[in-house]
Design a protein around this motif. Structure first.
Motif, PDB file in Angstrom:
ATOM      1  N   ARG A 115       0.861  -1.189   0.000  1.00 14.04           N
ATOM      2  CA  ARG A 115       0.000   0.000   0.000  1.00 14.04           C
ATOM      3  C   ARG A 115       0.895   1.236   0.000  1.00 14.04           C
ATOM      4  NH1 ARG A 115      -4.489  -1.642   4.639  1.00 14.04           N
ATOM      5  NH2 ARG A 115      -4.952  -3.684   3.735  1.00 14.04           N
ATOM      6  N   GLU A 117       1.191   4.037   1.360  1.00 17.79           N
ATOM      7  CA  GLU A 117       0.759   4.876   2.482  1.00 17.79           C
ATOM      8  C   GLU A 117       1.920   5.749   2.918  1.00 17.79           C
ATOM      9  OE1 GLU A 117      -2.024   3.257   5.471  1.00 17.79           O
ATOM     10  OE2 GLU A 117      -1.162   1.336   4.936  1.00 17.79           O
ATOM     11  N   GLY A 122       5.219   1.337  12.312  1.00 15.60           N
ATOM     12  CA  GLY A 122       4.173   0.318  12.170  1.00 15.60           C
ATOM     13  C   GLY A 122       3.366   0.427  10.887  1.00 15.60           C
ATOM     14  N   ARG A 123       3.725   1.342  10.026  1.00 15.24           N
ATOM     15  CA  ARG A 123       2.997   1.496   8.756  1.00 15.24           C
ATOM     16  C   ARG A 123       4.003   1.458   7.610  1.00 15.24           C
ATOM     17  NH1 ARG A 123      -1.972   2.352   7.858  1.00 15.24           N
ATOM     18  NH2 ARG A 123      -2.532   2.917   9.982  1.00 15.24           N
ATOM     19  N   TYR A 124       3.943   0.381   6.855  1.00 19.20           N
ATOM     20  CA  TYR A 124       4.914   0.183   5.780  1.00 19.20           C
ATOM     21  C   TYR A 124       4.213   0.171   4.424  1.00 19.20           C
ATOM     22  CZ  TYR A 124       7.245  -1.705   9.889  1.00 19.20           C
ATOM     23  OH  TYR A 124       7.757  -1.863  11.135  1.00 19.20           O
ATOM     24  N   PHE A 127       4.224  -4.925   3.560  1.00 16.24           N
ATOM     25  CA  PHE A 127       4.099  -5.509   4.900  1.00 16.24           C
ATOM     26  C   PHE A 127       3.537  -6.919   4.787  1.00 16.24           C
ATOM     27  CE2 PHE A 127      -0.509  -4.810   5.007  1.00 16.24           C
ATOM     28  CZ  PHE A 127      -0.642  -3.794   4.066  1.00 16.24           C
ATOM     29  N   GLN A 129       1.158  -9.904   5.827  1.00 18.32           N
ATOM     30  CA  GLN A 129      -0.136 -10.136   6.479  1.00 18.32           C
ATOM     31  C   GLN A 129      -0.398 -11.625   6.637  1.00 18.32           C
ATOM     32  OE1 GLN A 129      -3.612  -8.367   4.655  1.00 18.32           O
ATOM     33  NE2 GLN A 129      -3.475  -6.561   5.951  1.00 18.32           N
ATOM     34  N   ARG A 260     -14.431   0.203   9.709  1.00 16.64           N
ATOM     35  CA  ARG A 260     -13.421  -0.409   8.839  1.00 16.64           C
ATOM     36  C   ARG A 260     -13.437   0.277   7.470  1.00 16.64           C
ATOM     37  NH1 ARG A 260      -9.949  -2.764   9.812  1.00 16.64           N
ATOM     38  NH2 ARG A 260      -9.952  -4.677   8.635  1.00 16.64           N
ATOM     39  N   SER A 284      -3.651  -0.998  15.668  1.00 19.99           N
ATOM     40  CA  SER A 284      -4.447  -2.178  15.340  1.00 19.99           C
ATOM     41  C   SER A 284      -3.568  -3.331  14.859  1.00 19.99           C
ATOM     42  CB  SER A 284      -5.452  -1.753  14.259  1.00 19.99           C
ATOM     43  OG  SER A 284      -5.854  -2.849  13.515  1.00 19.99           O
ATOM     44  N   LEU A 285      -3.805  -4.511  15.422  1.00 18.18           N
ATOM     45  CA  LEU A 285      -3.007  -5.680  15.039  1.00 18.18           C
ATOM     46  C   LEU A 285      -3.791  -6.623  14.132  1.00 18.18           C
ATOM     47  CD1 LEU A 285      -1.364  -6.451  18.495  1.00 18.18           C
ATOM     48  CD2 LEU A 285      -0.454  -5.106  16.609  1.00 18.18           C
ATOM     49  N   GLY A 287      -7.622  -6.948  11.921  1.00 21.13           N
ATOM     50  CA  GLY A 287      -8.849  -6.270  11.495  1.00 21.13           C
ATOM     51  C   GLY A 287      -9.632  -7.207  10.592  1.00 21.13           C
ATOM     52  N   ALA A 309      -7.504 -10.083   8.856  1.00 24.07           N
ATOM     53  CA  ALA A 309      -6.111  -9.924   8.421  1.00 24.07           C
ATOM     54  C   ALA A 309      -5.309  -9.362   9.587  1.00 24.07           C
ATOM     55  CB  ALA A 309      -6.038  -8.975   7.241  1.00 24.07           C
ATOM     56  N   CYS A 310      -4.064  -9.809   9.650  1.00 24.69           N
ATOM     57  CA  CYS A 310      -3.220  -9.393  10.774  1.00 24.69           C
ATOM     58  C   CYS A 310      -1.894  -8.866  10.228  1.00 24.69           C
ATOM     59  CB  CYS A 310      -3.005 -10.614  11.665  1.00 24.69           C
ATOM     60  SG  CYS A 310      -1.453 -10.642  12.535  1.00 24.69           S
ATOM     61  N   GLY A 311      -1.417  -7.773  10.788  1.00 26.75           N
ATOM     62  CA  GLY A 311      -0.137  -7.189  10.361  1.00 26.75           C
ATOM     63  C   GLY A 311       1.016  -7.827  11.120  1.00 26.75           C
ATOM     64  N   ARG A 314       3.941  -5.522  12.425  1.00 27.56           N
ATOM     65  CA  ARG A 314       3.599  -4.761  13.645  1.00 27.56           C
ATOM     66  C   ARG A 314       3.777  -5.630  14.875  1.00 27.56           C
ATOM     67  NH1 ARG A 314      -1.781  -1.218  12.397  1.00 27.56           N
ATOM     68  NH2 ARG A 314      -0.814  -0.126  10.649  1.00 27.56           N
TER      69      ARG A 314
END
Ligand code: AMP
Length: 427
Positions: A115, A117, A122-124, A127, A129, A260, A284-285, A287, A309-311, A314
């Motif tokens: 993504r 972003e 914690g935001r890559y 990443f 999943q 969401r 959030s780990l 969602g 889905a889980c990061g 993170r």
């Protein structure tokens, strides 16, 4: 001189050898849960037709509208790096006729998502999943089971302050009606909303409830809540999901603002966030939620489904900072040291014989000095060192040094594998 430095792209990172033990630890927690609950692994291509996400995730979402890496191939196809797994898995379910299998079909996948972003902690942009999906079952117990599995993985990894946030966002029966009520409320407060939310108001008013901007909090606090406007079926479903969570004694909180960011969700939505000791959210780990309409939107039959889905990155960065116990890498107990050209040549063969006998052995073929090799063996905690020098190579024997006692023993080359096997069995 060219000053251009080659480095990873912004928001992307190498997962180095030192990082692997943390990823393996997370994988171990995942493996034990998915196995127990009967999930099967699926791998879908990282690159898909962009249409899969335009239709699936939705063009009005940030994930597709702003963040998706998409491009035209040399053949003229518009393709995208997957920003998430769910539409790919739903596409595969349809393409491979999985509706003919006994339902529900329980699948899991692990791999990179992309993504564009703004990178931050914690935001890559790339990443890892973990994705769990159950397709072909509308029962609320599935929603409960997926939440339970997500929580189990975190518990196994030592997360003590994980909090489950749940909400229901209704379905095509009740959501359009709620959207109308919400829109008319938000329109009356338009000037108090942030500029992003003023735009969202037109495209996707539910997302305003999700906004983290200070300015929008007051407006949100007075907004109508969707749980009060669910149709009978959605209300009953949500009630049962909560009953399952109660039964499972999972610590959940109702969060009326949780909507969401993706278009396909229906009924249950949830997130698991990590909190610090003071109850402040650390992000959030997990969602997920139910997406009863997605398979049909992508061209399949009416198929209720639910997933999460889980990061993983993170989780890794948190367990690394807490130094959660990772599986200790088993070091071999035997180390092979060699001295001189002939011994080096022959020792490669001996090393291969140990491999065939499935006896783990460490070596340091690149080092020439015996002292340096013994130092490595010591550091590793090896119990025995096989010393293979010029004399040994000429006369076909190996000197076995017991590292604890310092005693040495000569063993014929053709007996050494057997003898070491006995020593290992005896200890
Ligand atoms: P989502 O697919 O947006 O529902 O996100 C599911 C989970 O993936 C989140 O709870 C995060 O743990 C993780 N995640 C989402 N976006 C990112 C990102 N850019 N970098 C790292 N992890 C992410």
């Amino acid at each position: 001189m060219n000053k251009f430095k080659l480095q990873t792209l912004s928001g992307m990172h190498d997962i180095l050898p030192d990082d692997q033990k943390y990823y393996q630890r997370v994988q171990k927690a995942i493996d034990s849960v998915v196995k127990y609950y009967g999930f099967e692994k699926i791998e879908t291509p990282i690159l898909e037709m962009a249409e899969v996400f335009y239709k699936g995730t939705g063009v009005t979402t940030d994930v597709v509208g702003k963040e998706m890496y998409s491009f035209k191939t040399k053949g003229g196809d518009i393709v995208a790096l997957r920003p998430e797994f769910t539409p790919s898995i739903a596409r595969s379910y349809i393409e491979n006729g999985m509706h003919n299998l006994p339902q529900p079909v329980k699948l899991y996948a692990v791999g990179p998502c992309f993504r564009y972003e703004r990178p931050q902690a914690g935001r890559y942009r790339q990443f890892e999943q973990l994705d769990l999906e159950v397709l072909g079952d509308s029962n609320p117990s599935i929603d409960g089971q997926i939440i339970q599995m997500s929580y189990d993985i975190l518990k196994d990894l030592g997360f003590k302050n994980a909090s489950i946030q749940v909400n229901s966002i209704g379905d095509s029966e009740c959501r359009p009606y709620f959207k109308k009520i919400l829109t008319s409320y938000l329109k009356s407060k338009k000037s108090s909303l942030c500029s992003d939310c003023q735009r969202r108001l037109k495209e996707n008013p539910l997302r305003v409830l999700d906004c983290k901007e200070e300015k929008c909090q007051v407006v949100k606090a007075g907004a109508p809540q969707i749980v009060d406007h669910l149709c009978e079926a959605c209300h009953a479903h949500f009630k049962q999901v909560l009953e399952f969570l109660d039964e499972l004694e999972l610590p959940y909180e109702l969060n009326p603002y949780l909507v969401r960011g993706l278009d396909y969700y229906t009924k249950t939505v949830f997130e698991i966030i990590d909190k610090d000791e003071n109850g402040i959210s650390l992000g959030s780990l997990f969602g997920g939620g139910r997406y009863d309409g997605l398979v049909k939107i992508l061209g399949g039959r009416d198929t209720p489904a639910c997933g999460v889905a889980c990061g993983i990155d993170r989780i890794v960065s948190i367990i690394r900072s807490k130094d959660v116990k990772t599986a200790k890498v088993e070091e071999p107990e035997i180390f092979m040291a060699q001295l001189g050209q002939m011994a080096k040549r022959k020792s490669l063969k001996l090393f291969e014989e140990f491999r065939k006998a499935k006896i783990p052995m460490a070596e340091s073929f690149s080092k020439d000095s015996l002292r340096a090799q013994l130092r490595s063996a010591n550091k590793m905690g090896a119990k025995w060192v096989l010393i293979f020098g010029q004399k040994e190579a000429l006369e076909n024997f190996v000197t076995v040094r017991d590292m604890k006692t310092g005693t040495q023993q000569e063993i014929a080359l053709d007996k050494v594998v057997e003898e070491m096997k006995k020593k290992l069995a005896k200890k």
